[in-house]
Design an enzyme around this catalytic site. Structure first.
Site, short mmCIF file in Angstrom:
data_model
loop_
_atom_site.label_atom_id
_atom_site.label_comp_id
_atom_site.label_asym_id
_atom_site.label_seq_id
_atom_site.Cartn_x
_atom_site.Cartn_y
_atom_site.Cartn_z
N THR A 123 -16.78 2.23 -6.13
CA THR A 123 -18.08 2.89 -6.24
C THR A 123 -19.20 2.16 -5.51
O THR A 123 -19.07 0.99 -5.16
CB THR A 123 -18.50 3.03 -7.72
N ASP A 124 -20.29 2.90 -5.35
CA ASP A 124 -21.51 2.28 -4.82
C ASP A 124 -22.30 1.70 -6.00
O ASP A 124 -21.83 1.70 -7.14
CB ASP A 124 -22.33 3.31 -4.02
N ALA A 125 -23.50 1.22 -5.74
CA ALA A 125 -24.31 0.58 -6.78
C ALA A 125 -24.67 1.54 -7.91
O ALA A 125 -24.97 1.10 -9.02
CB ALA A 125 -25.58 -0.01 -6.16
N GLY A 126 -24.61 2.84 -7.65
CA GLY A 126 -24.94 3.84 -8.67
C GLY A 126 -23.73 4.30 -9.47
O GLY A 126 -23.84 5.19 -10.31
N ILE A 134 -21.02 5.80 -8.23
CA ILE A 134 -20.43 7.00 -7.63
C ILE A 134 -19.40 6.57 -6.58
O ILE A 134 -19.65 5.66 -5.79
CB ILE A 134 -21.52 7.89 -7.00
#
Length: 131
Positions: free
Chosen positions: A15-18, A20
């Site tokens: 995932t990314d920092a969010g 997702i």
């Protein structure tokens, strides 16, 4: 040939920092599912390499509908929709709780590993494809 489904869980590294899933990771999930589809039929990527054969992505078309998120349990399907002497066309889908997240059409070519030229399917894989 019936569809094959491979389960995947989303980890923080996907995932990314969010939280997702980064878009390219769907392609990695699909690659894993195709490798497991082969394994289900008694074949492995290493076994093909050992005979001088590689399966390479020739064409890919992908549509993203909704994001997967951290800790989601995904199902990645593999279904052969067309074949020729040295090419396979797959429809693949990534779903979460039955909801489509990503759809792809993937064409795989069978190539001789040193020259990277198309070759016919090896006998063991040709038998699987005829079933």
């Amino acid at each position: 040939m019936s569809a094959f489904t491979f389960p995947v869980r989303v980890y923080i590294e996907d995932t990314d920092a969010g939280g997702i899933v980064y878009y390219v990771n769907y392609l990695k999930y699909m690659e894993r599912a195709r490798s497991e589809w082969l394994r289900q039929h008694g074949l492995t990527q290493q076994g093909l390499f050992d005979t001088g054969i590689q399966l390479v992505v020739h064409r890919l078309e992908c549509r993203y509908a909704k994001p997967a998120r951290l800790d989601d349990e995904l199902d990645v399907s593999v279904e052969v929709v067309d074949r020729s002497a040295c090419r396979l066309s797959f429809h693949q889908q990534v779903t979460a709780r039955g909801e489509p997240l990503c759809d792809a059409s993937v064409d795989i070519a069978c190539v001789e590993s040193t020259r990277l030229r198309p070759v016919r399917w090896p006998p063991a894989l040709a038998t699987v494809l005829r079933e």
